[in-house]
Motif scaffolding. Structure first.
Motif, PDB file in Angstrom:
ATOM      1  N   VAL A 146       0.867  -1.374   0.080  1.00 32.53           N
ATOM      2  CA  VAL A 146      -0.095  -0.040  -0.084  1.00 32.53           C
ATOM      3  C   VAL A 146       0.897   1.187   0.143  1.00 32.53           C
ATOM      4  N   ASP A 147       2.014   1.192   0.912  1.00 28.09           N
ATOM      5  CA  ASP A 147       2.726   2.527   0.930  1.00 28.09           C
ATOM      6  C   ASP A 147       3.493   2.690  -0.287  1.00 28.09           C
ATOM      7  N   ARG A 148       3.809   1.470  -1.077  1.00 33.95           N
ATOM      8  CA  ARG A 148       4.655   1.662  -2.205  1.00 33.95           C
ATOM      9  C   ARG A 148       3.791   2.193  -3.461  1.00 33.95           C
ATOM     10  N   LEU A 149       2.371   1.873  -3.448  1.00 35.44           N
ATOM     11  CA  LEU A 149       1.391   2.205  -4.411  1.00 35.44           C
ATOM     12  C   LEU A 149       1.321   3.735  -3.943  1.00 35.44           C
ATOM     13  N   ARG A 150       1.127   4.044  -2.894  1.00 33.64           N
ATOM     14  CA  ARG A 150       0.942   5.639  -2.692  1.00 33.64           C
ATOM     15  C   ARG A 150       2.068   6.403  -2.979  1.00 33.64           C
ATOM     16  N   SER A 151       3.281   5.893  -2.821  1.00 33.05           N
ATOM     17  CA  SER A 151       4.624   6.771  -3.009  1.00 33.05           C
ATOM     18  C   SER A 151       4.735   6.799  -4.751  1.00 33.05           C
ATOM     19  N   LEU A 152       4.260   5.495  -5.545  1.00 35.60           N
ATOM     20  CA  LEU A 152       4.305   5.660  -6.819  1.00 35.60           C
ATOM     21  C   LEU A 152       3.525   6.970  -7.376  1.00 35.60           C
ATOM     22  N   VAL A 153       2.256   6.740  -6.783  1.00 35.74           N
ATOM     23  CA  VAL A 153       1.055   7.622  -7.300  1.00 35.74           C
ATOM     24  C   VAL A 153       1.469   9.139  -7.053  1.00 35.74           C
ATOM     25  N   GLU A 154       2.174   9.343  -5.716  1.00 32.50           N
ATOM     26  CA  GLU A 154       2.530  10.660  -5.570  1.00 32.50           C
ATOM     27  C   GLU A 154       3.515  11.281  -6.560  1.00 32.50           C
ATOM     28  N   ARG A 155       4.496  10.348  -6.746  1.00 33.57           N
ATOM     29  CA  ARG A 155       5.662  10.736  -7.512  1.00 33.57           C
ATOM     30  C   ARG A 155       5.039  10.990  -8.966  1.00 33.57           C
ATOM     31  N   ILE A 156       4.325  10.266  -9.389  1.00 36.04           N
ATOM     32  CA  ILE A 156       3.674  10.490 -10.774  1.00 36.04           C
ATOM     33  C   ILE A 156       3.089  11.667 -10.825  1.00 36.04           C
ATOM     34  N   GLU A 157       2.082  11.929  -9.825  1.00 37.55           N
ATOM     35  CA  GLU A 157       1.361  13.212  -9.872  1.00 37.55           C
ATOM     36  C   GLU A 157       2.280  14.326  -9.704  1.00 37.55           C
ATOM     37  N   ARG A 158       3.222  14.218  -8.770  1.00 34.84           N
ATOM     38  CA  ARG A 158       4.129  15.475  -8.625  1.00 34.84           C
ATOM     39  C   ARG A 158       4.500  15.830 -10.250  1.00 34.84           C
ATOM     40  N   LEU A 159       5.121  14.984 -10.652  1.00 35.84           N
ATOM     41  CA  LEU A 159       5.673  15.093 -12.222  1.00 35.84           C
ATOM     42  C   LEU A 159       4.668  15.711 -13.094  1.00 35.84           C
ATOM     43  N   GLU A 160       3.669  15.116 -13.055  1.00 35.17           N
ATOM     44  CA  GLU A 160       2.276  15.659 -14.139  1.00 35.17           C
ATOM     45  C   GLU A 160       2.106  17.007 -13.799  1.00 35.17           C
ATOM     46  N   GLN A 161       2.144  17.386 -12.427  1.00 36.66           N
ATOM     47  CA  GLN A 161       1.851  18.446 -12.073  1.00 36.66           C
ATOM     48  C   GLN A 161       2.980  19.731 -12.666  1.00 36.66           C
ATOM     49  N   GLU A 162       4.236  19.027 -12.772  1.00 36.09           N
ATOM     50  CA  GLU A 162       5.156  20.048 -12.904  1.00 36.09           C
ATOM     51  C   GLU A 162       5.125  20.070 -14.708  1.00 36.09           C
ATOM     52  N   LYS A 163       4.870  19.113 -15.278  1.00 43.52           N
ATOM     53  CA  LYS A 163       4.564  19.252 -16.571  1.00 43.52           C
ATOM     54  C   LYS A 163       3.461  20.314 -17.048  1.00 43.52           C
ATOM     55  N   LYS A 164       2.261  19.958 -16.197  1.00 45.02           N
ATOM     56  CA  LYS A 164       1.327  21.044 -16.449  1.00 45.02           C
ATOM     57  C   LYS A 164       1.808  22.593 -16.174  1.00 45.02           C
ATOM     58  N   ASP A 165       2.496  22.694 -15.139  1.00 40.90           N
ATOM     59  CA  ASP A 165       3.094  24.202 -15.059  1.00 40.90           C
ATOM     60  C   ASP A 165       3.828  24.689 -16.135  1.00 40.90           C
ATOM     61  N   LEU A 166       4.466  23.848 -16.784  1.00 41.25           N
ATOM     62  CA  LEU A 166       5.559  23.952 -17.888  1.00 41.25           C
ATOM     63  C   LEU A 166       4.646  24.410 -19.156  1.00 41.25           C
ATOM     64  N   GLY A 167       3.507  23.779 -19.200  1.00 42.15           N
ATOM     65  CA  GLY A 167       2.578  24.003 -20.418  1.00 42.15           C
ATOM     66  C   GLY A 167       1.939  25.294 -20.059  1.00 42.15           C
ATOM     67  N   THR A 168       1.719  25.838 -18.819  1.00 46.14           N
ATOM     68  CA  THR A 168       1.076  27.110 -18.353  1.00 46.14           C
ATOM     69  C   THR A 168       2.374  28.315 -18.854  1.00 46.14           C
ATOM     70  N   ASP A 169       3.413  27.885 -18.601  1.00 47.11           N
ATOM     71  CA  ASP A 169       4.620  28.760 -19.044  1.00 47.11           C
ATOM     72  C   ASP A 169       4.692  29.072 -20.397  1.00 47.11           C
ATOM     73  N   VAL A 170       4.566  27.744 -21.393  1.00 48.79           N
ATOM     74  CA  VAL A 170       4.556  28.115 -22.548  1.00 48.79           C
ATOM     75  C   VAL A 170       3.328  28.881 -23.043  1.00 48.79           C
ATOM     76  N   LYS A 171       2.162  28.531 -22.612  1.00 52.48           N
ATOM     77  CA  LYS A 171       1.108  29.454 -23.133  1.00 52.48           C
ATOM     78  C   LYS A 171       1.431  30.761 -22.704  1.00 52.48           C
ATOM     79  N   ASP A 172       1.932  31.060 -21.723  1.00 46.97           N
ATOM     80  CA  ASP A 172       2.315  32.412 -21.414  1.00 46.97           C
ATOM     81  C   ASP A 172       3.317  33.023 -22.299  1.00 46.97           C
ATOM     82  N   ILE A 173       4.257  32.344 -22.565  1.00 48.55           N
ATOM     83  CA  ILE A 173       5.186  32.895 -23.808  1.00 48.55           C
ATOM     84  C   ILE A 173       4.331  33.098 -25.234  1.00 48.55           C
TER      85      ILE A 173
END
Lengths: 97, 97, 97, 97
Positions: B26-53
């Motif tokens: 369970v802990d392992r699954l939670r960790s994996l999910v959190e790491r993936i979601e963190r990276l996807e959030q960063e991707k999304k933020d970068l997408g926002t930056d691109v949009k701004d440019i």
DNA sequence: CCCGGCGTTAATGCAC
DNA sequence: GTGCATTAACGCCGGG
């Protein structure tokens, strides 16, 4: 809420099945699904046909991997041609010239 | 059935939660999910930056549609170059020459 | 110096490169393009990281396909999740599935 | 007669086009390519038809996103469907969703 | 403000 | 089983 009227029709399945409109929505859904699945089946069959031709090509001595690349290139070449032709124009427009 | 051992660990949740291995899964699954979601959030933020440019480019008078095409072309140009270089060779190999 | 070749291409578009305004536009465009491409590269790298985590999850025994579904569900608003699941169940029942 | 330009390209690859065997290979290749491209065009057309049906479904008030999910589920084997749904529920419970 | 089209990105399926 | 090519889904953008 005209968006949801069909959804509401479907929501009533099994409860008020004597209402004609809900029946019609069910039939409509079934029809749509059948038509889509029919077309997808045809697509799949065509995919099989393509596969067969590649097999035939292979037994005729052609390199199927290369053949696939060839097809792929021919597929996107037309686009590339017009892209190339407009590339300079693209730069000019990007610069607001 | 080594494929399913983790699934079985997870399947035990809530029933034998005192078993260490299931807790770890369970802990392992939670960790994996959190790491993936963190990276996807960063991707999304970068997408926002691109949009701004692009917005910035637009207010500077550039045609964003054209600018996007420009970026797209630059992105796939390197591939096209090597494709072009090997095209003749491709035909020769397709003909078994 | 492959970095600078495009810059040179752009500089070469106008034959009257002594005009200040055009020079500024060129510089501005180059800057915008570089910033966008930088961000897109970062996005791509993050995508690679995500892929790696899924690989890690797989070797830990998790079903990556289901894991992706899980992430997708968490990404949506809870209300939307329930609404879609309800509607899907509705359609399935309509077809007797 | 843009159809024949590639055939001419191929015919032009070998400088010794009077060799019978090479001629045959060229003809054979051309035939294979044409048959493959014909089938792929048909597949593409069917894809357009499918798209049209989804549009029709939408204007009839159905949620096309859910409809696509429905088709996807029906495409899979029933056992797989249940297995995946069970596993997904498992993961969700593991995360307290 | 919604809608359809498009470009990108993820996911499936196939070939090796 | 792995990598790749295709195909389908997603999100963004401009127009009505």
């Amino acid at each position: 809420m005209s968006d949801t009227e069909t959804a509401e029709d479907l929501a009533g399945i099994g409860h008020n099945s004597d209402e004609p409109r809900k029946e019609l929505a069910v039939d409509r859904l079934r029809s749509l699904v059948e038509r889509i699945e029919r077309l997808e089946q045809e697509k799949k069959d065509l995919g099989t046909d393509v596969k067969d031709i590649y097999a035939e090509a292979k037994s005729a001595g052609f390199d199927t991997k290369v053949l696939r690349q060839l097809i792929a290139i021919r597929r996107k070449e037309p686009d590339d041609v017009e892209e190339q032709e407009t590339l300079l124009d693209l730069y000019r427009r990007a610069l607001g010239m």
